[in-house]
Structure formats: structure tokens, C-alpha cells
Motif scaffolding. Sequence first.
Motif, PDB file in Angstrom:
ATOM      1  N   ASN A  54      18.948  -0.567  26.280  1.00  0.00           N
ATOM      2  CA  ASN A  54      17.945   0.160  25.403  1.00  0.00           C
ATOM      3  C   ASN A  54      17.404   1.479  26.033  1.00  0.00           C
ATOM      4  N   ASP A  55      17.089   1.760  27.328  1.00  0.00           N
ATOM      5  CA  ASP A  55      16.459   2.783  27.548  1.00  0.00           C
ATOM      6  C   ASP A  55      17.239   3.287  28.834  1.00  0.00           C
ATOM      7  N   GLY A  56      18.285   2.669  29.215  1.00  0.00           N
ATOM      8  CA  GLY A  56      19.172   3.613  30.192  1.00  0.00           C
ATOM      9  C   GLY A  56      18.453   3.289  31.762  1.00  0.00           C
ATOM     10  N   SER A  57      17.574   2.569  31.718  1.00  0.00           N
ATOM     11  CA  SER A  57      17.066   2.287  33.320  1.00  0.00           C
ATOM     12  C   SER A  57      17.946   1.532  34.105  1.00  0.00           C
ATOM     13  N   THR A  58      18.463   1.850  35.348  1.00  0.00           N
ATOM     14  CA  THR A  58      19.142   1.384  36.113  1.00  0.00           C
ATOM     15  C   THR A  58      18.498   0.764  37.670  1.00  0.00           C
ATOM     16  N   ASP A  59      19.314  -0.124  38.175  1.00  0.00           N
ATOM     17  CA  ASP A  59      18.800  -0.476  39.462  1.00  0.00           C
ATOM     18  C   ASP A  59      20.190  -0.878  40.478  1.00  0.00           C
ATOM     19  N   TYR A  60      19.769  -0.846  41.549  1.00  0.00           N
ATOM     20  CA  TYR A  60      21.165  -0.950  42.590  1.00  0.00           C
ATOM     21  C   TYR A  60      20.868  -1.642  43.808  1.00  0.00           C
ATOM     22  N   LYS A  61      21.736  -2.387  44.224  1.00  0.00           N
ATOM     23  CA  LYS A  61      21.612  -2.911  45.638  1.00  0.00           C
ATOM     24  C   LYS A  61      21.561  -1.916  46.575  1.00  0.00           C
ATOM     25  N   ASP A  62      20.848  -2.124  47.647  1.00  0.00           N
ATOM     26  CA  ASP A  62      20.633  -0.793  48.828  1.00  0.00           C
ATOM     27  C   ASP A  62      22.098  -0.326  49.100  1.00  0.00           C
ATOM     28  N   SER A  63      22.903  -1.256  49.379  1.00  0.00           N
ATOM     29  CA  SER A  63      24.127  -0.921  50.164  1.00  0.00           C
ATOM     30  C   SER A  63      25.147   0.126  49.277  1.00  0.00           C
ATOM     31  N   VAL A  64      24.816   0.090  47.984  1.00  0.00           N
ATOM     32  CA  VAL A  64      25.700   0.917  46.985  1.00  0.00           C
ATOM     33  C   VAL A  64      24.755   2.190  46.486  1.00  0.00           C
ATOM     34  N   LYS A  65      23.745   2.329  46.855  1.00  0.00           N
ATOM     35  CA  LYS A  65      22.999   3.204  46.435  1.00  0.00           C
ATOM     36  C   LYS A  65      23.606   4.789  46.893  1.00  0.00           C
ATOM     37  N   GLY A  66      23.700   5.398  45.973  1.00  0.00           N
ATOM     38  CA  GLY A  66      24.187   6.962  46.498  1.00  0.00           C
ATOM     39  C   GLY A  66      25.556   6.992  46.263  1.00  0.00           C
ATOM     40  N   ARG A  67      26.291   5.994  46.237  1.00  0.00           N
ATOM     41  CA  ARG A  67      27.866   5.718  46.081  1.00  0.00           C
ATOM     42  C   ARG A  67      28.272   5.126  44.792  1.00  0.00           C
ATOM     43  N   PHE A  68      27.549   4.360  43.931  1.00  0.00           N
ATOM     44  CA  PHE A  68      27.926   3.658  42.912  1.00  0.00           C
ATOM     45  C   PHE A  68      26.714   4.206  41.818  1.00  0.00           C
ATOM     46  N   THR A  69      27.531   4.451  40.524  1.00  0.00           N
ATOM     47  CA  THR A  69      26.659   4.828  39.333  1.00  0.00           C
ATOM     48  C   THR A  69      26.796   3.863  38.217  1.00  0.00           C
ATOM     49  N   ILE A  70      25.946   3.469  37.622  1.00  0.00           N
ATOM     50  CA  ILE A  70      26.112   2.380  36.540  1.00  0.00           C
ATOM     51  C   ILE A  70      25.758   3.428  35.230  1.00  0.00           C
ATOM     52  N   THR A  78      30.028  -0.253  25.891  1.00  0.00           N
ATOM     53  CA  THR A  78      30.632  -0.216  27.070  1.00  0.00           C
ATOM     54  C   THR A  78      29.966   0.341  28.058  1.00  0.00           C
ATOM     55  N   VAL A  79      29.664  -0.566  29.463  1.00  0.00           N
ATOM     56  CA  VAL A  79      29.026  -0.161  30.582  1.00  0.00           C
ATOM     57  C   VAL A  79      30.185   0.270  31.854  1.00  0.00           C
ATOM     58  N   PHE A  80      29.772   1.166  32.290  1.00  0.00           N
ATOM     59  CA  PHE A  80      30.794   1.672  33.229  1.00  0.00           C
ATOM     60  C   PHE A  80      30.015   1.739  34.842  1.00  0.00           C
ATOM     61  N   LEU A  81      31.039   1.343  35.824  1.00  0.00           N
ATOM     62  CA  LEU A  81      30.714   1.368  37.271  1.00  0.00           C
ATOM     63  C   LEU A  81      31.442   2.286  37.927  1.00  0.00           C
ATOM     64  N   GLN A  82      30.786   3.644  38.097  1.00  0.00           N
ATOM     65  CA  GLN A  82      31.716   4.595  38.969  1.00  0.00           C
ATOM     66  C   GLN A  82      31.395   4.283  40.365  1.00  0.00           C
ATOM     67  N   MET A  83      32.504   3.960  41.362  1.00  0.00           N
ATOM     68  CA  MET A  83      32.427   3.472  42.426  1.00  0.00           C
ATOM     69  C   MET A  83      32.893   4.843  43.317  1.00  0.00           C
ATOM     70  N   ASN A  84      32.362   5.418  44.228  1.00  0.00           N
ATOM     71  CA  ASN A  84      32.892   6.260  44.916  1.00  0.00           C
ATOM     72  C   ASN A  84      32.405   5.920  46.661  1.00  0.00           C
ATOM     73  N   SER A  85      32.990   6.764  47.424  1.00  0.00           N
ATOM     74  CA  SER A  85      33.090   6.460  48.845  1.00  0.00           C
ATOM     75  C   SER A  85      33.294   4.945  49.210  1.00  0.00           C
ATOM     76  N   LEU A  86      34.164   4.521  48.778  1.00  0.00           N
ATOM     77  CA  LEU A  86      34.394   3.085  48.663  1.00  0.00           C
ATOM     78  C   LEU A  86      34.817   2.690  50.288  1.00  0.00           C
TER      79      LEU A  86
END
Length: 125
Positions: A54-70, A78-86
Amino acid sequence: EVQLVESGGGLVQAGGSLRLSCAASGFTFDDYAIGWFRQAPGKGREGVSCINTNDGSTDYKDSVKGRFTISSDNAKNTVFLQMNSLRPEDTAVYYCAAVRARCSYDDTTMYYGYWGQGTRVTVSS
């Protein structure tokens, strides 16, 4: 009928990228938060990220911060999970889940009422 369908998993080398999708149907999308969880072989299911659609706010596990984007495309439910630097440790079956409440990445699996069937991500070293 509520449905969550994940796609986009596959085999990728370390350092590579994948984009997972979670297509939702059967409920009012904007009323729900969507979370991504993963379950590695022999381990429990853990929260990775979530988005309050409803507002686009997000939260991440520390180990994926900076690498994953929801992100979410509310027009397409549809929701996406972009995963970089795997990394090899990202190898798991990834699941999306829906809850009619706000989310945090570390909500337990019991918090969520609806689940997809999962998509497998394998990261080779």
C-alpha cells in the motif's frame, strides 16, 4: 481462490543476478504485504525481504541489504525480488507469501496466511 505463483529461479554463477517474480491473484493486492522467504537444504525457512504494497515500504535481512531489491507493480499484482551479487549461500528455494497486515522481514512463517509453491535458486561457486 488466493494464488501466489513464483517464477524466475535458476542456476547462476556467484556474482550473477536473478529476478524473481511473485504473481498474486484472488485478493485485494493493496491490502496485503508480500514477503520473500527462502529455505536452504537442511535448514529452516527464513525471511529475506518484504514489501508493504500500500505504501511501498520495504524491509531486508541484513545479509541481503545492498544486493537484493524488492519492488511491486500494483497494476499487475506482482512483486519482484531483484537479486544481484549472488553468493553460494543464497542457494535455496525461494517462496513468496502474503499477509493482510504490515510486514517486517523477520516475521515468522506463521504470520503469513498464503504461500506460493517456491522457485529454486542455485548459485555455483
